[in-house]
Write a protein that holds these residues in place. Structure first.
Motif, mmCIF file in Angstrom:
data_model
loop_
_atom_site.group_PDB
_atom_site.id
_atom_site.type_symbol
_atom_site.label_atom_id
_atom_site.label_comp_id
_atom_site.label_asym_id
_atom_site.label_seq_id
_atom_site.Cartn_x
_atom_site.Cartn_y
_atom_site.Cartn_z
ATOM 1 N N LYS A 37 0.829 -1.214 0.000
ATOM 2 C CA LYS A 37 0.000 0.000 0.000
ATOM 3 C C LYS A 37 0.858 1.257 0.000
ATOM 4 O O LYS A 37 0.565 2.216 -0.721
ATOM 5 N N ASN A 38 1.911 1.250 0.788
ATOM 6 C CA ASN A 38 2.807 2.415 0.853
ATOM 7 C C ASN A 38 3.538 2.659 -0.456
ATOM 8 O O ASN A 38 4.038 3.757 -0.690
ATOM 9 N N ASN A 39 3.591 1.644 -1.314
ATOM 10 C CA ASN A 39 4.247 1.776 -2.612
ATOM 11 C C ASN A 39 3.243 1.857 -3.755
ATOM 12 O O ASN A 39 3.597 1.644 -4.916
ATOM 13 N N GLY A 40 1.988 2.144 -3.429
ATOM 14 C CA GLY A 40 0.996 2.422 -4.464
ATOM 15 C C GLY A 40 0.074 1.290 -4.859
ATOM 16 O O GLY A 40 -0.750 1.450 -5.758
ATOM 17 N N ALA A 41 0.168 0.138 -4.210
ATOM 18 C CA ALA A 41 -0.725 -0.974 -4.548
ATOM 19 C C ALA A 41 -2.123 -0.718 -3.992
ATOM 20 O O ALA A 41 -2.295 0.016 -3.025
ATOM 21 N N MET A 42 -3.111 -1.337 -4.614
ATOM 22 C CA MET A 42 -4.493 -1.221 -4.188
ATOM 23 C C MET A 42 -4.980 -2.610 -3.757
ATOM 24 O O MET A 42 -4.747 -3.603 -4.466
ATOM 25 N N ILE A 43 -5.654 -2.686 -2.627
ATOM 26 C CA ILE A 43 -6.172 -3.959 -2.138
ATOM 27 C C ILE A 43 -7.469 -4.286 -2.868
ATOM 28 O O ILE A 43 -8.391 -3.486 -2.899
ATOM 29 N N ILE A 44 -7.522 -5.479 -3.448
ATOM 30 C CA ILE A 44 -8.726 -5.962 -4.123
ATOM 31 C C ILE A 44 -9.553 -6.813 -3.167
ATOM 32 O O ILE A 44 -10.755 -6.661 -3.052
ATOM 33 N N ARG A 45 -8.894 -7.736 -2.466
ATOM 34 C CA ARG A 45 -9.527 -8.542 -1.406
ATOM 35 C C ARG A 45 -8.578 -8.529 -0.231
ATOM 36 O O ARG A 45 -7.458 -9.012 -0.324
ATOM 37 N N ASP A 46 -9.018 -7.951 0.863
ATOM 38 C CA ASP A 46 -8.171 -7.838 2.041
ATOM 39 C C ASP A 46 -7.870 -9.225 2.611
ATOM 40 O O ASP A 46 -8.442 -10.227 2.177
ATOM 41 N N LYS A 47 -7.028 -9.266 3.587
ATOM 42 C CA LYS A 47 -6.584 -10.509 4.209
ATOM 43 C C LYS A 47 -7.763 -11.409 4.564
ATOM 44 O O LYS A 47 -8.695 -10.995 5.242
ATOM 45 N N MET A 48 -7.707 -12.640 4.040
ATOM 46 C CA MET A 48 -8.723 -13.655 4.329
ATOM 47 C C MET A 48 -8.034 -14.788 5.076
ATOM 48 O O MET A 48 -6.900 -15.140 4.761
#
Length: 94
Positions: A37-48
Motif C-alpha cells: 500500500k505504501n508503494n501504491g498498490a491497491m487492495i482488491i480482497r483484504d486478508k482472508m
C-alpha cells in the motif's frame, strides 16, 4: 519472500481476479500488505483467513494483479508473540 506460485484460470473462484496470477508467499502478510500500500498498490480482497494460510489480492500501481499468501503456524512461542505485538503497532501506522 519465499516463493512464487502460478494458478490457472480453472483453479480460481468466480470472484477472484481474472487470468493467471502470481501468488507470493511472505513471512508476514500484514507487513507485506502495508509495504505494498505504501508503494501504491491497491487492495482488491483484504486478508482472508483459511485453515492453514492467509490470502490477500492486490493490484500494483501499473495494474498487475497479485496475491500474497502466508502459511499459518499454529504453534507460537513467546518471541513470536512479542514480534506480533511490534508488528501490530507497525501495521496500525499504515
Amino acid at each position: 519472500m519465499k516463493k512464487l506460485e502460478l494458478m490457472e484460470e480453472s483453479e480460481k473462484e468466480n470472484d477472484s481476479p481474472h487470468g493467471t496470477r502470481i501468488q507470493i508467499e511472505v513471512d508476514s502478510i500484514d507487513e507485506a500488505i502495508c509495504k505494498a500500500k505504501n508503494n501504491g498498490a491497491m487492495i482488491i480482497r483484504d486478508k482472508m483467513e483459511f485453515d492453514d494460510f492467509y490470502l490477500a489480492y492486490l493490484i500494483d500501481p501499473v495494474g498487475i494483479g497479485f496475491g500474497l499468501i502466508q502459511k499459518i503456524n499454529k504453534t507460537l512461542v513467546k518471541s513470536d508473540i512479542q514480534q506480533t505485538g511490534a508488528l501490530i503497532k507497525q501495521v496500525e501506522a499504515c
